[in-house]
Design a protein around this motif. Structure first.
Motif, PDB file in Angstrom:
ATOM      1  N   VAL A   1      10.895 -34.274  -7.778  1.00 41.17           N
ATOM      2  CA  VAL A   1      10.581 -32.852  -7.914  1.00 41.17           C
ATOM      3  C   VAL A   1      11.483 -32.022  -7.013  1.00 41.17           C
ATOM      4  O   VAL A   1      12.039 -32.521  -6.041  1.00 41.17           O
ATOM      5  CB  VAL A   1       9.098 -32.544  -7.572  1.00 41.17           C
ATOM      6  N   MET A   2      11.635 -30.741  -7.378  1.00 43.72           N
ATOM      7  CA  MET A   2      12.343 -29.780  -6.540  1.00 43.72           C
ATOM      8  C   MET A   2      11.446 -28.574  -6.330  1.00 43.72           C
ATOM      9  O   MET A   2      10.701 -28.178  -7.232  1.00 43.72           O
ATOM     10  CB  MET A   2      13.649 -29.337  -7.183  1.00 43.72           C
ATOM     11  N   LEU A   3      11.532 -27.989  -5.170  1.00 43.81           N
ATOM     12  CA  LEU A   3      10.743 -26.819  -4.830  1.00 43.81           C
ATOM     13  C   LEU A   3      11.243 -25.596  -5.585  1.00 43.81           C
ATOM     14  O   LEU A   3      12.451 -25.414  -5.751  1.00 43.81           O
ATOM     15  CB  LEU A   3      10.822 -26.561  -3.328  1.00 43.81           C
ATOM     16  N   VAL A   4      10.317 -24.753  -6.040  1.00 46.00           N
ATOM     17  CA  VAL A   4      10.673 -23.481  -6.658  1.00 46.00           C
ATOM     18  C   VAL A   4      10.536 -22.403  -5.597  1.00 46.00           C
ATOM     19  O   VAL A   4       9.465 -22.215  -5.021  1.00 46.00           O
ATOM     20  CB  VAL A   4       9.768 -23.170  -7.869  1.00 46.00           C
TER      21      VAL A   4
ATOM     22  N   THR B   1       4.892 -24.522  -5.328  1.00 46.23           N
ATOM     23  CA  THR B   1       5.205 -24.663  -6.743  1.00 46.23           C
ATOM     24  C   THR B   1       6.461 -25.510  -6.858  1.00 46.23           C
ATOM     25  O   THR B   1       7.458 -25.236  -6.205  1.00 46.23           O
ATOM     26  CB  THR B   1       5.439 -23.291  -7.391  1.00 46.23           C
ATOM     27  N   VAL B   2       6.387 -26.556  -7.698  1.00 49.47           N
ATOM     28  CA  VAL B   2       7.513 -27.463  -7.865  1.00 49.47           C
ATOM     29  C   VAL B   2       7.840 -27.606  -9.342  1.00 49.47           C
ATOM     30  O   VAL B   2       7.025 -27.288 -10.208  1.00 49.47           O
ATOM     31  CB  VAL B   2       7.235 -28.856  -7.253  1.00 49.47           C
ATOM     32  N   ILE B   3       9.052 -28.085  -9.621  1.00 50.82           N
ATOM     33  CA  ILE B   3       9.471 -28.388 -10.984  1.00 50.82           C
ATOM     34  C   ILE B   3       9.928 -29.843 -11.010  1.00 50.82           C
ATOM     35  O   ILE B   3      10.601 -30.303 -10.089  1.00 50.82           O
ATOM     36  CB  ILE B   3      10.577 -27.420 -11.458  1.00 50.82           C
ATOM     37  N   VAL B   4       9.511 -30.581 -12.045  1.00 45.04           N
ATOM     38  CA  VAL B   4       9.843 -31.999 -12.170  1.00 45.04           C
ATOM     39  C   VAL B   4      11.261 -32.104 -12.728  1.00 45.04           C
ATOM     40  O   VAL B   4      11.590 -31.477 -13.729  1.00 45.04           O
ATOM     41  CB  VAL B   4       8.832 -32.710 -13.093  1.00 45.04           C
ATOM     42  N   ILE B   5      12.114 -32.921 -12.071  1.00 44.66           N
ATOM     43  CA  ILE B   5      13.513 -33.012 -12.481  1.00 44.66           C
ATOM     44  C   ILE B   5      13.844 -34.328 -13.179  1.00 44.66           C
ATOM     45  O   ILE B   5      14.942 -34.482 -13.702  1.00 44.66           O
ATOM     46  CB  ILE B   5      14.461 -32.797 -11.281  1.00 44.66           C
TER      47      ILE B   5
END
Length: 106
Positions: free
Chosen positions: A69-72, A9-13
Motif C-alpha cells: 500500500v501507499m499513503l494518500v 487513507t491508503v491505496i493498494v498498489i
C-alpha cells in the motif's frame, strides 16, 4: 515511527485489490502488516457457538503487508512516499514527498 498509522487513507498498489482506496483499521508493526477496510476480504466457514448462535459463511478482512500500500496525502490527494523530518521544537513529523506538506504532527 511507522510511515502508515491507524485512520490513514491508503491505496493498494499490488495484488487482487489493486487500485482500491480505503482507511486503515489497525496496524501490526511486529508483522509489518495492516488491516484495511474492504481489502483482502475472505470468506470463513463459521460453526455455531454460544456467543454466535448462527453459523454459516461470514466475510472478514485479513491483514496485508505494508509494502503493498501507499499513503494518500490529505493535502494533494495523491499516492505518495512518506518522509520524516524534525521541526524546530524537536518533534519528528511525517511529510509528503510530492508536495512537501506535513501530514500530521506526532
Amino acid at each position: 515511527m511507522n510511515k502508515i498509522k491507524k485512520d490513514d487513507t491508503v491505496i493498494v498498489i499490488s495484488g487482487k485489490d489493486k487500485g482500491k482506496r480505503s482507511k486503515v483499521l489497525r496496524v501490526f508493526p511486529k508483522e509489518n502488516k495492516i488491516l484495511v477496510d474492504n481489502v483482502n476480504v475472505v470468506k470463513k466457514h463459521q460453526r455455531p457457538t454460544q456467543q454466535m448462535r448462527e453459523g454459516g459463511i461470514i466475510e472478514q478482512p485479513k491483514p496485508i503487508y505494508i509494502s503493498k500500500v501507499m499513503l494518500v496525502c490529505p493535502n494533494c490527494d495523491q499516492k505518495t512516499r512518506v518522509g520524516f523530518k524534525f521541526l524546530e521544537d524537536g518533534t519528528k513529523v511525517r511529510y509528503c514527498k510530492k508536495c512537501g506538506e506535513i501530514i500530521e504532527k506526532a
